[in-house]
Scaffold this active site. Structure first.
Site, PDB file in Angstrom:
ATOM      1  CG  HIS A  45      16.934  -9.132  -1.338  1.00 57.06           C
ATOM      2  ND1 HIS A  45      17.202  -8.878  -0.006  1.00 57.06           N
ATOM      3  CD2 HIS A  45      15.776  -8.487  -1.622  1.00 57.06           C
ATOM      4  CE1 HIS A  45      16.255  -8.099   0.490  1.00 57.06           C
ATOM      5  NE2 HIS A  45      15.378  -7.843  -0.465  1.00 57.06           N
ATOM      6  CG  HIS A  80      11.978   3.184  -1.732  1.00 58.34           C
ATOM      7  ND1 HIS A  80      10.874   2.734  -2.421  1.00 58.34           N
ATOM      8  CD2 HIS A  80      12.166   2.304  -0.727  1.00 58.34           C
ATOM      9  CE1 HIS A  80      10.421   1.635  -1.861  1.00 58.34           C
ATOM     10  NE2 HIS A  80      11.186   1.333  -0.835  1.00 58.34           N
ATOM     11  CG  ASP A  88       1.740   5.910  -1.814  1.00 61.81           C
ATOM     12  OD1 ASP A  88       2.107   5.955  -3.000  1.00 61.81           O
ATOM     13  OD2 ASP A  88       1.221   6.868  -1.214  1.00 61.81           O
TER      14      ASP A  88
END
Length: 385
Positions: free
Chosen positions: A263, A336, A306
């Site tokens: 990835h 996250h 963010d």
């Protein structure tokens, strides 16, 4: 964009006399950024570009803040922003900080009876729905689904749409927006490993030139107010210009993805940058080809930025229950990653057809009242087993 462009007629040197066939002068204007250190263009006008007849008044367009210090992840349902006739009135600021504002817009009027100039910010307009023509003082650009339109601050422009079904994702940047320096050499040329090159950049064409006097309304944005200013000559009176500071278009469909055996991190998707944020393009691509690869992104901590993702099309493999026009906000301070089941579903897949735009900011984003009208306040709990 560090790329030279010339359009129309110009004299053979800068800052010399340039006369019309009848002997009158054309009027030169330097259109520059970052004082005299940034990119600039020299343009030549039929009329003096300084003829203000009237300032009718002003009104505020400052975002109204609902969550100034936010740590909650949100999903915003972007297509719930209602259609609004006027181009400027349709713009709804949903996320903001001192460096940029992220805006959703659904204008339905095909044109406007005014011109617009944003002196606060460069504008990066992503065309999700709609086709038409960006008309500017430095020439025109046709646009369609998937185009980024980069409009430097101070450009006078208007947008003509072909239909009333238009959806725009806009980044208003108080910092100049450039192509990523990691893909440029010391001359500014895009390198061989860049996911796009100068051939993919569409520069202005079809320079409109009007030698007209009258009353021409230009809405000028300055410090989050719009001033209605009446000029005595048509703003599109440029006969020619050259330089490096001009609007341009780039299609997300011309972004060539970088892939690998395992990835790849988000910077391989980088498309634009400022010194305050980056913009990335997620496009259809082959997945990782290591025999034990996990195509879904790994969990990662948002410590310094963010993350905003605007979902354009396809099936975004790391999320559940995501539709076109949705925005996810994952704020700094918390980790996250893929939704439950997404990592497992990705194993064995060979490609993805996802299409999305990501904005990573280096300062926290405030959530606006307009955002809360379309917010899913339970989204932050969607990682619970």
């Amino acid at each position: 964009m560090p790329l030279y462009h010339k359009l129309g007629k110009i004299p053979h040197k800068r800052h010399i006399q340039f006369r019309k066939p009848n002997g009158d002068f054309y009027y030169e204007q330097l259109f520059g950024t970052v004082g005299f250190d940034g990119m600039s263009s020299n343009m030549y006008h039929e009329q003096r570009p300084t003829q203000v007849k009237e300032i009718k008044g002003s009104y505020s367009v400052a975002p109204k803040i609902a969550r100034a210090n936010n740590i909650q992840s949100y999903r915003l349902r972007g297509f719930q922003v209602p259609k609004t006739a006027d181009f400027l009135e349709s713009r709804k600021a949903v996320l903001t900080n001192s460096d940029l504002t992220i805006v959703l817009a659904a204008p339905s009027d095909k044109t406007q009876d005014y011109f617009y100039k944003n002196t606060d910010a460069d504008e990066l307009i992503f065309i999700h729905r709609g086709t038409g023509k960006l008309r500017t003082i430095l020439g025109n650009l046709d646009f369609k689904y998937g185009d980024y339109l980069l409009i430097p601050r101070g450009i006078i422009y208007k947008i003509d749409f072909d239909t009333d079904d238009n959806r725009l994702f806009i980044v208003e940047s108080r910092r100049p927006i450039y192509t990523p320096k990691r893909y440029r050499n010391w001359f500014g040329q895009l390198l061989e490993h860049s996911p796009f090159c100068e051939r993919d950049i569409r520069r202005p064409e079809e320079l409109e030139t009007y030698d007209e006097k009258g009353d021409f309304l230009i809405k000028v944005r300055k410090q989050d107010e719009i001033f209605d200013m009446v000029y005595a000559s048509h703003p599109f009176d440029v006969v020619g210009y050259d330089g490096y500071n001009f609007p341009y278009a780039f299609s997300i469909h011309d972004f060539e993805p970088i892939t690998g055996r395992i990835h790849q991190p988000p910077p391989v998707h980088q498309t634009f940058e400022s010194d305050a944020f980056v913009v990335c393009s997620f496009v259809p691509r082959l997945y990782d080809y290591h025999p034990e690869s996990v195509p879904a992104p790994y969990n990662h901590s948002n410590i310094d930025s963010d993350e905003v993702l605007y979902y354009v099309d396809g099936d975004f493999m790391s999320r559940n229950d995501i539709e076109a026009g949705h925005i996810s906000l994952h704020p700094a301070g918390i980790p996250h990653g893929p939704h439950p089941g997404a990592m497992e579903r990705s194993i064995g897949k060979v490609d993805t057809q996802e299409l999305a735009v990501m904005v990573d900011t280096f300062k926290p984003l405030m959530v606006t009242e307009e955002a809360m009208k379309i917010a899913d306040e339970q989204y932050y709990q969607s990682w619970l087993d």
